[in-house]
Write an enzyme that holds these catalytic residues in place. Structure first.
Site, PDB file in Angstrom:
ATOM      1  N   VAL A 195       0.847  -1.209   0.000  1.00  0.00           N
ATOM      2  CA  VAL A 195       0.000   0.000   0.000  1.00  0.00           C
ATOM      3  C   VAL A 195       0.880   1.256   0.000  1.00  0.00           C
ATOM      4  CG1 VAL A 195      -1.728   1.334   1.274  1.00  0.00           C
ATOM      5  CG2 VAL A 195      -1.943  -1.148   1.155  1.00  0.00           C
ATOM      6  N   TYR A 216      -0.066  -8.659  16.028  1.00  0.00           N
ATOM      7  CA  TYR A 216      -0.478  -7.622  15.068  1.00  0.00           C
ATOM      8  C   TYR A 216      -1.674  -6.840  15.612  1.00  0.00           C
ATOM      9  CZ  TYR A 216      -1.765  -5.547  10.543  1.00  0.00           C
ATOM     10  OH  TYR A 216      -2.062  -4.672   9.519  1.00  0.00           O
ATOM     11  N   THR A 273      -6.910  -5.301   1.602  1.00  0.00           N
ATOM     12  CA  THR A 273      -6.614  -4.552   0.379  1.00  0.00           C
ATOM     13  C   THR A 273      -5.740  -5.420  -0.521  1.00  0.00           C
ATOM     14  OG1 THR A 273      -6.840  -2.486   1.588  1.00  0.00           O
ATOM     15  CG2 THR A 273      -5.589  -2.384  -0.458  1.00  0.00           C
TER      16      THR A 273
END
Ligand code: UDP
Length: 348
Positions: free
Chosen positions: A22, A157, A187
């Site tokens: 990204v 995470y 994504t």
């Protein structure tokens, strides 16, 4: 609809994790619109080749550094914004780097926040739908507090990002730092690593190689996939707004993992079978963003249909694998999407 009337952020923007999937698209979009961009990345999961298009661009600089250890002196002068994307993001990548993932979510976030605060810059945290864990509410609104196993393997995470959100809001409240929190939902698109381990890169790589598509568990779990150009447009809309958030940035188009496997097989014209493998621990059973807030506050919504985005991603991964570039039935690129992922995600 309230779209804040603020001028776009101009000048220097620091992007941590800017060599990642990204982040690299974001760096390109920011340079393209006139920002000077400093990317800080330790290249642990990001790749220098993701930034090949910006190589030797006068308004772009890549600094190789681990933001968990600190942020070195940067070129181009004081930043107007700091966008903190640095982190392993695919489950196999963060599970392989548990301590680094916690460090970049905590110390890395602190360093990025301090850099922003020092210069009166806007700070944008790339948070995640994983803060909702295995959600008991569906779809997920930003008001939902989540259902996270704090000691499970994924917690490195999930909890790092939850801590990063807490730190960001504490900075905002205690020091008045101008902050924004984006909760990024799944994504995909060009520059996903073929070996990244996420569902889209796995399924497409497997389909192109004629290997079985590995559906984990029974495949009834759901995800909602956002094409990368839409994601970048959402992040930039949030950056330019006066909105603190958190704001979900994702595509509410929800599919079961089994449906996605079938769709990839169809779109690639693959003869691969679909097989089942064990479900990873704490794998969320469903996920779909409620994006009312992004629509209302940012005037943003995703525009790229999953079939178009998956085809673009397949074209990219085919070129990466060194095989003949795969073309969808109906021929090469359509006008609605380019192979480098730059289209869509318009502001209304
Ligand atoms: N998944 C799968 N096969 C794969 C990779 C992933 O069935 O080869 C599943 C995974 O178990 C999860 C979903 O696809 O339910 C999305 O996984 P991904 O790793 O892309 O991201 P997550 O949303 O879990 O962070």
């Amino acid at each position: 609809m309230t779209v804040p009337d603020r001028a776009p952020v101009g000048g220097v923007v620091v992007v941590t994790g800017g060599a990642g999937f990204v982040g690299s698209h974001l760096c390109e979009a920011l340079v393209e619109r006139g920002n000077s961009v400093v990317c800080v990345d330790d290249l642990s999961t990001g790749r220098r080749e993701n930034l090949a298009g910006l190589d030797s661009h006068p308004a772009f600089e890549l600094i190789e550094a681990d933001v968990s250890a600190g942020i070195p002196t940067l070129p181009f002068g004081p930043p107007a914004a700091v966008l903190h994307l640095a982190s392993a993001a695919s489950p196999p990548a963060y599970l392989a780097r548990p301590l680094q993932t916690l460090a970049v979510g905590s110390e890395g976030t602190r360093h990025a926040l301090e850099l922003a605060a020092r210069h009166g810059a806007r700070f944008l945290l790339a948070s995640t739908s994983e803060v909702y864990g295995d959600p008991a509410e569906h779809p997920q609104t930003e008001g939902y507090w989540g259902n996270v196993n704090p000691i499970g393997p994924r917690s490195v995470y999930d909890e790092a990002k939850r801590f990063a959100e807490a730190l960001t809001f504490a900075h905002h409240r205690a020091l008045g730092t101008d902050v924004a929190v984006a909760r990024i939902f799944n994504t995909y698109g060009p520059r996903l690593r073929p070996d990244d381990g996420r569902v889209v890169s796995n399924f497409i790589s497997q389909a192109l190689a004629g290997e079985p598509l590995t559906v984990y568990g029974d495949g009834t779990q759901t995800r909602s996939l956002c094409y990368v150009s839409d994601q970048v447009a959402g992040l930039i809309a949030l950056l330019d707004s006066g909105v603190t958030g958190p704001v979900n940035i994702g595509n509410p188009d929800e599919h079961t993992v089994s449906d996605l496997a079938r769709l990839v097989v169809t779109l690639t014209g693959s003869a691969s079978p679909i097989v089942h493998e064990p479900l990873p621990a704490d794998d969320p059973t469903r996920r779909r963003p409620d994006i009312s807030r992004a629509r209302q506050l940012l005037g943003w919504e995703p525009t790229v249909p999953v079939e178009v985005g998956l085809s673009q991603t397949a074209r990219y991964l085919a070129a990466q694998s060194g095989h003949t570039v795969w073309e969808p039935a109906g021929g090469p690129e359509t006008s609605s999407a380019r192979a480098d992922g730059h289209e869509g995600g318009t502001r209304r």
